[in-house]
Enzyme design. Sequence first.
Site, PDB file in Angstrom:
ATOM      1  N   CYS A 141      -2.171  -0.707   7.586  1.00  0.00           N
ATOM      2  CA  CYS A 141      -1.263   0.529   7.673  1.00  0.00           C
ATOM      3  C   CYS A 141      -1.347   1.420   8.704  1.00  0.00           C
ATOM      4  O   CYS A 141      -0.477   1.916   9.261  1.00  0.00           O
ATOM      5  CB  CYS A 141      -1.838   1.360   6.209  1.00  0.00           C
ATOM      6  SG  CYS A 141      -1.700   0.625   4.589  1.00  0.00           S
TER       7      CYS A 141
ATOM      8  N   GLU B 142       0.885   3.832   1.802  1.00  0.00           N
ATOM      9  CA  GLU B 142       1.462   4.202   3.268  1.00  0.00           C
ATOM     10  C   GLU B 142       2.575   3.405   3.542  1.00  0.00           C
ATOM     11  O   GLU B 142       3.590   3.886   4.013  1.00  0.00           O
ATOM     12  CB  GLU B 142       0.478   3.959   4.159  1.00  0.00           C
ATOM     13  CG  GLU B 142      -0.748   4.831   3.854  1.00  0.00           C
ATOM     14  CD  GLU B 142      -1.980   4.077   3.265  1.00  0.00           C
ATOM     15  OE1 GLU B 142      -1.627   3.458   2.376  1.00  0.00           O
ATOM     16  OE2 GLU B 142      -3.102   3.917   3.952  1.00  0.00           O
TER      17      GLU B 142
ATOM     18  N   CYS C   3      -6.091   1.555   6.048  1.00  0.00           N
ATOM     19  CA  CYS C   3      -6.597   0.240   6.508  1.00  0.00           C
ATOM     20  C   CYS C   3      -5.869   0.140   7.848  1.00  0.00           C
ATOM     21  O   CYS C   3      -5.096   0.625   8.272  1.00  0.00           O
ATOM     22  CB  CYS C   3      -6.423  -0.953   5.437  1.00  0.00           C
ATOM     23  SG  CYS C   3      -4.744  -1.181   5.171  1.00  0.00           S
TER      24      CYS C   3
ATOM     25  N   HIS D  75       0.906  -1.275  -0.005  1.00  0.00           N
ATOM     26  CA  HIS D  75      -0.123  -0.034  -0.020  1.00  0.00           C
ATOM     27  C   HIS D  75       0.823   1.369   0.039  1.00  0.00           C
ATOM     28  O   HIS D  75       2.226   1.308   0.336  1.00  0.00           O
ATOM     29  CB  HIS D  75      -0.894  -0.040   1.241  1.00  0.00           C
ATOM     30  CG  HIS D  75      -1.864  -1.068   1.283  1.00  0.00           C
ATOM     31  ND1 HIS D  75      -2.913  -0.831   2.141  1.00  0.00           N
ATOM     32  CD2 HIS D  75      -2.091  -2.112   0.491  1.00  0.00           C
ATOM     33  CE1 HIS D  75      -3.569  -2.059   1.953  1.00  0.00           C
ATOM     34  NE2 HIS D  75      -3.249  -2.745   0.891  1.00  0.00           N
TER      35      HIS D  75
END
Length: 150
Positions: free
Chosen positions: A85, A54, A82, A52
């Site tokens: 993260c 992040e 999420c 992801h």
Amino acid sequence: MFKSYMNIALQEAESAADLGEIPVGAVIVSAKGEVIAKASNRTRALNDPSAHAEMLAIRAACARLGQERLEGYDLFVTLEPCAMCAGVIAAARIRRLYYGASDPKSGAVEQGACVFDHPQSHHRPEVYAGVGETDARRLLTDFFAKLRKE
């Protein structure tokens, strides 16, 4: 200032969309305003469900700085993080989290799991939601509308 860093994250999100990735971008900024790292979603390109935006930005910032914590650093991301993260954001001790669009389905900051509110979370960053929300939401909506047409 805040909007300009989110604009960098939005550019990262656009580059993700151009590659067929879900359009999410992230930027790590120092207390002095220096962009330390930026990234976009790369789960498909890297065949890695943890890639992801992040996560990739935090990894890059930590590698660049030679440390596992990012105390005093801010994260700008186009979509509410999420649970995975959010957990890494807490572990990295990010000072402030700025995000664009809320994510009722998978978000875990102010929706769903609310990771930072759990007693198991060892750190809670300052959270600022809705920064660049209109542009972030538009990128996501356009991306998924295009997928549905294909």
